[in-house]
Design an enzyme around this catalytic site. Structure first.
Site, PDB file in Angstrom:
ATOM      1  N   SER A 290       0.813  -1.212   0.000  1.00  0.00           N
ATOM      2  CA  SER A 290       0.000   0.000   0.000  1.00  0.00           C
ATOM      3  C   SER A 290       0.854   1.272   0.000  1.00  0.00           C
ATOM      4  CB  SER A 290      -0.952  -0.045   1.194  1.00  0.00           C
ATOM      5  OG  SER A 290      -1.929   0.956   1.111  1.00  0.00           O
ATOM      6  N   ASP A 301      10.478   4.811  -9.991  1.00  0.00           N
ATOM      7  CA  ASP A 301      10.105   5.384 -11.291  1.00  0.00           C
ATOM      8  C   ASP A 301      10.834   6.686 -11.580  1.00  0.00           C
ATOM      9  OD1 ASP A 301       8.424   3.276 -11.687  1.00  0.00           O
ATOM     10  OD2 ASP A 301       6.569   4.442 -11.742  1.00  0.00           O
ATOM     11  N   LYS A 315      -0.460  -4.324  -3.789  1.00  0.00           N
ATOM     12  CA  LYS A 315      -1.800  -3.788  -3.529  1.00  0.00           C
ATOM     13  C   LYS A 315      -1.983  -2.526  -4.364  1.00  0.00           C
ATOM     14  CE  LYS A 315      -4.913  -1.965  -0.033  1.00  0.00           C
ATOM     15  NZ  LYS A 315      -4.981  -1.167   1.196  1.00  0.00           N
TER      16      LYS A 315
END
Length: 386
Positions: A290, A301, A315
């Protein structure tokens, strides 16, 4: 005699909504569903051969209704459970002092807090809790199982504990108010280089401030790199995840969200990050989920950190709390979240997904005192600094 005719006509149309115009059909059907529910409750309360607790009937009905969604992340909190949930997100609760994960046989102990009742009772990470007060925890959700363990400070609970292949033992643990230590920090060294190791247990209210404070202190003491340890961190508050990622990322997207009834929303870095020349590693494992994945995904990223450890939980959905008039609440999945590159780590569903693949694979051997995964993380960040 117009009134009786209208009354009979109304009753008949209420039972046959297909003959109503659209606007009226919606009103009648909505009312009739509420009336049907109330009718069923009244019948049970008035005619069942034993006395019926209306509030318990309501709680059970709402729990069953949410379960019918087959979404492991959505749930109904009765008033007592919701109060406990609010305490936990504020960083304190009444219980025995440990983080746990679901296991088919009960609850696997992930973390035991220092100075907690569980620690004093000899419970350790890796243990399996199979029963509470003689009630088996097998097959129960973590929320159902932990509800049997939590309770008022000063009361006791008997836990059946398995350690490895040893025979199960029963320990009596006296509950207490537990202040969850959100952050632990220490200085590590690798090849003569100092590295700040900051471990975050959960994204509770104010957690990002504690992380920043810990990092700043260690940087002042000469740390040349940072290991952000999110192992066994099951998540928490979305805003805390955004603020924590912003400690390392100066600007731009951290995460975006979108749902069936929720327009796309982009959460961006809030500013004031640490020096961008300081190398960073995020350390994760299969229980990192989460909010932990939001931070990890953003730093990966945006090329701000290398990820070390094992694949994360996966998740890709988020929940919102909707308070109810009875003091309870619905914690329901309302949308999906996406990393800056557009990845949904849960594969677009409510089941366990692909998660984040680490750049450097490392896993701790629980049978040794060494923390092998942390050692790899420290070496990785030290190489980045040289």
């Amino acid at each position: 005699m117009l009134l009786p005719v209208l009354l009979v006509g109304g009753l008949w149309l209420g039972g046959h909504p297909q003959y109503l115009p659209g606007f009226a059909r919606d009103a009648f059907v909505g009312d009739s569903q509420a009336q049907l529910y109330q009718e069923a409750v009244d019948e049970l309360a008035d005619n069942y051969y034993r006395k019926v607790d209306r509030e318990k009937l309501l709680d059970t009905g709402l729990t069953a209704g949410v379960r019918s969604l087959h979404d492991r992340f959505s749930s109904y909190f009765d008033p007592k459970e919701y109060r406990e949930f609010e305490q936990a997100t504020e960083g304190a609760f009444e219980g025995v002092g440990m983080n746990v994960a679901e296991n088919p046989r009960g609850l696997k102990v992930v973390t035991v807090f220092d100075g907690s009742p569980a620690k004093r009772a000899g419970i350790a990470a890796g243990d399996l809790i199979t029963a509470a007060d003689g009630k088996s925890l097998a097959g129960k959700t973590s929320r159902e199982a932990t509800a049997l363990i939590k309770g008022r400070a000063g009361t006791a609970v008997r836990l059946t504990v398995r350690t490895g292949k040893q025979a199960p033992r029963t320990v009596s643990v006296r509950r207490a108010r537990v202040d969850v230590p959100a952050v632990k920090a220490e200085m590590r060294e690798s090849g003569g280089m100092k590295v700040a190791h900051v471990r975050l247990a959960g994204f509770t209210s104010g957690a990002h401030g504690e992380v920043r404070q810990a990092i700043d202190k260690l940087l002042k003491r000469g740390a040349q790199g940072v290991v952000l340890d999110l192992r066994d961190n099951g998540g928490g508050l979305l805003n805390e995840a955004v603020e924590t990622a912003s400690i390392f990322i100066p600007e731009g997207t951290i995460v975006s969200t979108k749902g069936r009834e929720r327009a796309r929303r982009v959460f961006e870095a809030t500013g004031d990050p640490i020096d961008q020349k300081i190398p960073v590693v995020v350390l994760v494992n299969r229980e990192s989920a989460s909010a932990s994945e939001i931070v990890t995904g953003a730093l990966q990223d945006r090329k701000r950190a290398e990820v070390v450890g094992t694949r994360t939980f996966g998740k890709g959905v988020f929940q919102e709390i909707r308070r109810l008039s009875n003091g309870g609440a619905l914690d329901i999945t309302v949308g999906e979240y996406f990393t800056p590159s557009g990845r949904n780590l849960g594969g677009g569903g409510v089941k366990r997904g692909a998660g984040i693949k680490p750049d450097v694979k490392a896993e701790d051997n629980t049978q040794t005192r060494r923390d092998e995964a942390l050692e790899v993380a420290v070496k990785t960040v030290s190489r980045e600094a040289t």
